[in-house]
Motif scaffolding. Structure first.
Motif, PDB file in Angstrom:
ATOM      1  N   ASP A   1       0.792  -1.157   0.196  1.00 41.99           N
ATOM      2  CA  ASP A   1      -0.043   0.064  -0.008  1.00 41.99           C
ATOM      3  C   ASP A   1       0.755   1.243  -0.057  1.00 41.99           C
ATOM      4  OD1 ASP A   1      -2.333  -1.262  -0.150  1.00 41.99           O
ATOM      5  OD2 ASP A   1      -3.003  -1.250   2.151  1.00 41.99           O
TER       6      ASP A   1
ATOM      7  N   ALA B   1      -8.020  -0.468   7.978  1.00 38.10           N
ATOM      8  CA  ALA B   1      -7.196   0.630   7.255  1.00 38.10           C
ATOM      9  C   ALA B   1      -6.510   0.242   5.929  1.00 38.10           C
ATOM     10  CB  ALA B   1      -5.999   0.748   8.421  1.00 38.10           C
ATOM     11  N   HIS B   2      -6.403  -1.202   5.765  1.00 35.62           N
ATOM     12  CA  HIS B   2      -5.918  -1.532   4.446  1.00 35.62           C
ATOM     13  C   HIS B   2      -7.225  -2.182   3.451  1.00 35.62           C
ATOM     14  CE1 HIS B   2      -1.730  -0.993   5.592  1.00 35.62           C
ATOM     15  NE2 HIS B   2      -2.152  -1.111   7.034  1.00 35.62           N
TER      16      HIS B   2
ATOM     17  N   ARG C   1      -1.998   3.973  -5.776  1.00 28.29           N
ATOM     18  CA  ARG C   1      -3.470   4.113  -5.359  1.00 28.29           C
ATOM     19  C   ARG C   1      -3.678   3.384  -3.919  1.00 28.29           C
ATOM     20  NH1 ARG C   1      -7.462   1.024  -9.258  1.00 28.29           N
ATOM     21  NH2 ARG C   1      -8.306  -0.542  -7.576  1.00 28.29           N
ATOM     22  N   ARG C   2      -4.264   4.278  -3.044  1.00 28.37           N
ATOM     23  CA  ARG C   2      -4.645   3.973  -1.764  1.00 28.37           C
ATOM     24  C   ARG C   2      -6.222   4.253  -1.283  1.00 28.37           C
ATOM     25  NH1 ARG C   2      -2.252   3.806   3.499  1.00 28.37           N
ATOM     26  NH2 ARG C   2      -3.696   2.389   4.546  1.00 28.37           N
ATOM     27  N   GLU C   3      -7.002   3.289  -0.899  1.00 29.36           N
ATOM     28  CA  GLU C   3      -8.210   3.517  -0.649  1.00 29.36           C
ATOM     29  C   GLU C   3      -8.254   4.427   0.588  1.00 29.36           C
ATOM     30  OE1 GLU C   3     -10.761   2.959  -2.659  1.00 29.36           O
ATOM     31  OE2 GLU C   3      -9.488   1.851  -4.080  1.00 29.36           O
ATOM     32  N   ALA C   4      -9.314   5.681   0.659  1.00 28.18           N
ATOM     33  CA  ALA C   4      -9.322   6.349   1.845  1.00 28.18           C
ATOM     34  C   ALA C   4     -10.050   5.574   3.009  1.00 28.18           C
ATOM     35  CB  ALA C   4     -10.112   7.454   1.472  1.00 28.18           C
ATOM     36  N   PHE C   5      -9.755   5.744   4.097  1.00 23.77           N
ATOM     37  CA  PHE C   5     -10.487   5.021   5.437  1.00 23.77           C
ATOM     38  C   PHE C   5     -10.514   6.069   6.563  1.00 23.77           C
ATOM     39  CE2 PHE C   5      -5.909   4.553   6.507  1.00 23.77           C
ATOM     40  CZ  PHE C   5      -5.948   4.612   7.845  1.00 23.77           C
ATOM     41  N   SER C   6     -11.457   5.541   7.123  1.00 22.69           N
ATOM     42  CA  SER C   6     -11.475   6.428   8.644  1.00 22.69           C
ATOM     43  C   SER C   6     -11.606   5.614   9.900  1.00 22.69           C
ATOM     44  CB  SER C   6     -12.921   7.171   8.577  1.00 22.69           C
ATOM     45  OG  SER C   6     -14.064   6.403   8.321  1.00 22.69           O
TER      46      SER C   6
ATOM     47  N   ASP D   1       3.512   5.513  -2.963  1.00 16.65           N
ATOM     48  CA  ASP D   1       3.664   6.967  -2.395  1.00 16.65           C
ATOM     49  C   ASP D   1       4.792   7.821  -2.537  1.00 16.65           C
ATOM     50  OD1 ASP D   1       2.918   9.287  -1.228  1.00 16.65           O
ATOM     51  OD2 ASP D   1       2.090   8.189   0.645  1.00 16.65           O
TER      52      ASP D   1
END
Length: 460
Positions: free
Chosen positions: A176, A344-345, A314-319, A180
């Motif tokens: 992940d 988170a992943h 690409r990294r999916e947003a998470f909360s 970046d």
């Protein structure tokens, strides 16, 4: 000799002087280290979980690189007296020789320390998580894999080694993060001078897929979660079944299996196949799909949808999940970590047992870590109790506790485990343990664990 040396030095000096010169093509990434598959495991011999598939992939023209989290310095030694760091040095050589039988020569070691427990958090700490992750991200950027293979991060009844879990956690993090450009920026910064000592000149790299293989006894929850491969088919290169190529590679790990290797040497091929089939070596090789950034089906081939072109980071947003507004008691430790890790992943689909489970050695102890969260404005009294199988006893941790207002506190219940009921057996059926938390006569939490007692198991 002197005139030749002067000519070399002059050729290096000339571009700096602005003298006339032909345009020189800029070098790209070093293709010698480009991999199609990067395998990330914990110890030398762990690669055996995937070598049958790797032999197949190499037959199909895929390039393979391997990263080990440790050198296995806490393992046994069936060959000599060497232990600790000396054993780690030997096991590194064994790993390189074992992989060389498959044609794999690009091999690295992160330098983590062996951790004899099932707790992934202990392994990550003992590996120096941040530094090890930086090195693994560096190796992903160097090898530029299309696919990452690693252990399934999670806690299951099985060997469930914390180091195995740690390799899966860090491989997922590297998958992940390696694309970046803001992460470990010195790795991807352009060197400003020759013989640059700080800036590395790598490029960000986004792998396309990550697959996992479980370190668990059960198989039911993994079926249909990824591709399956027969290991009985014959390799084009070795003319052996793929399981046999895997076995022949494993035989190089003599410190861990000298007696086993000696036993094989006395057997013919038919006897070897019969024994290995009984031990599961000829079973179908099963993977669990973690992520695919190039589409494809869950059970499709590993390289389905993979092309040679690089893909963008690409990294999916998470909360972060907001906790309950009222007093609560929940399971902590590695189980809580994995719940946050999957969220988170973007791995909420990964199979994990409910209720949580683990195997422990009979006659030792079970520790159940807990979070007591009190977001309210007043202190609250909490009573903890445990429902246990017959013969299991609480040694510490039950009773009444005060949870301060606006605070989260850690607690733990320690349970003494009995010996196996039948000393001739190697394990018993899993039993359920239930922790109950009450406040003012009302339930504020129920925690369940399935625990299997074994003759031998890693510490919790």
């Amino acid at each position: 000799m002197k005139s030749r040396l002067m000519l070399i030095l002059f050729s290096l000096w000339l571009p700096m002087t602005g003298g006339a010169q032909e345009a020189t093509p800029l070098p790209g990434a070093d293709e010698r280290y480009k991999a199609d598959i990067l395998l990330v495991v914990a110890h030398p011999d762990d690669e055996g979980a995937a070598t049958a598939y790797l032999a197949r992939a190499i037959d199909e023209g895929k390039r393979v690189a391997v990263v080990y989290g440790t050198r296995g310095s806490s393992g046994g030694n069936e060959v000599g007296t060497e232990q600790a760091l000396a054993l780690g040095a030997i096991r590194e050589i064994e790993a390189r020789r074992a992989l060389a039988t498959l044609g794999i020569t690009n091999v690295w070691f992160l330098g983590g320390k062996d951790t004899a427990s099932q707790d992934v958090l202990q392994s990550l700490a003992n590996w120096d998580h941040g530094a090890a992750l930086e090195q693994l991200v560096r190796l992903v950027r160097l090898t530029r894999p299309e696919v990452v293979l690693t252990f399934l991060p999670g806690t299951f009844i099985g060997e469930d080694h914390g180091d195995h879990q740690a390799s899966g956690v860090m491989a997922t993090e590297a998958f992940d993060l390696a694309g970046d450009p803001t992460l470990f920026p010195s790795q991807v910064a352009v060197p400003l001078r020759r013989l640059e000592p700080y800036l590395e000149g790598l490029r960000p790299w986004q792998p396309k897929k990550i697959y996992y293989f479980p370190d668990a006894d059960r198989e039911d929850i993994f079926k249909g979660k990824g591709p399956e491969y027969s290991v009985k088919e014959i390799s084009k290169s070795s003319k052996k079944a793929y399981w046999r190529a895997s076995l022949d590679s494993f035989r190089l790990h003599e410190t861990q299996a000298k007696s086993f290797v000696d036993q094989l040497a006395k057997m013919d091929d038919a006897a070897i196949e019969k024994m290995m089939a009984a031990d599961g070596w000829t079973d179908v090789q099963r993977f669990v799909l973690g992520k695919s950034l190039v589409g494809g089906s869950v059970t499709g081939p590993v390289f389905e949808g993979v092309t040679a072109e690089a893909i963008p980071f690409r990294r999916e947003a998470f909360s972060v999940e907001v906790g309950p507004a009222e007093l609560s008691v929940t399971l902590a430790g590695p189980w809580d970590f994995y719940a946050e890790f999957r969220r988170a992943h973007g791995l909420g689909h990964l199979p994990h047992p409910e209720p949580p489970e683990m195997a422990l050695q009979a006659g030792t102890s079970l520790v159940i870590p807990l979070w007591i969260r009190n977001p309210t404005g007043a202190s609250r009294e909490v009573t903890l109790s445990a429902d246990l199988p017959v013969g299991w006893t609480v040694s510490n941790g039950t009773g009444k506790f005060v949870a301060a207002a606006k605070q989260t506190s850690a607690a733990r219940i320690e349970i003494n485990l009995p010996a196996l009921g039948d000393p001739k057996k190697t394990k018993e059926d899993a039993r359920e343990v239930t922790v109950r938390a009450e406040s003012n006569g009302a339930s504020v939490g129920i925690v369940k664990l399935r625990v299997e007692l074994r003759k031998r198991a890693l510490p919790e």
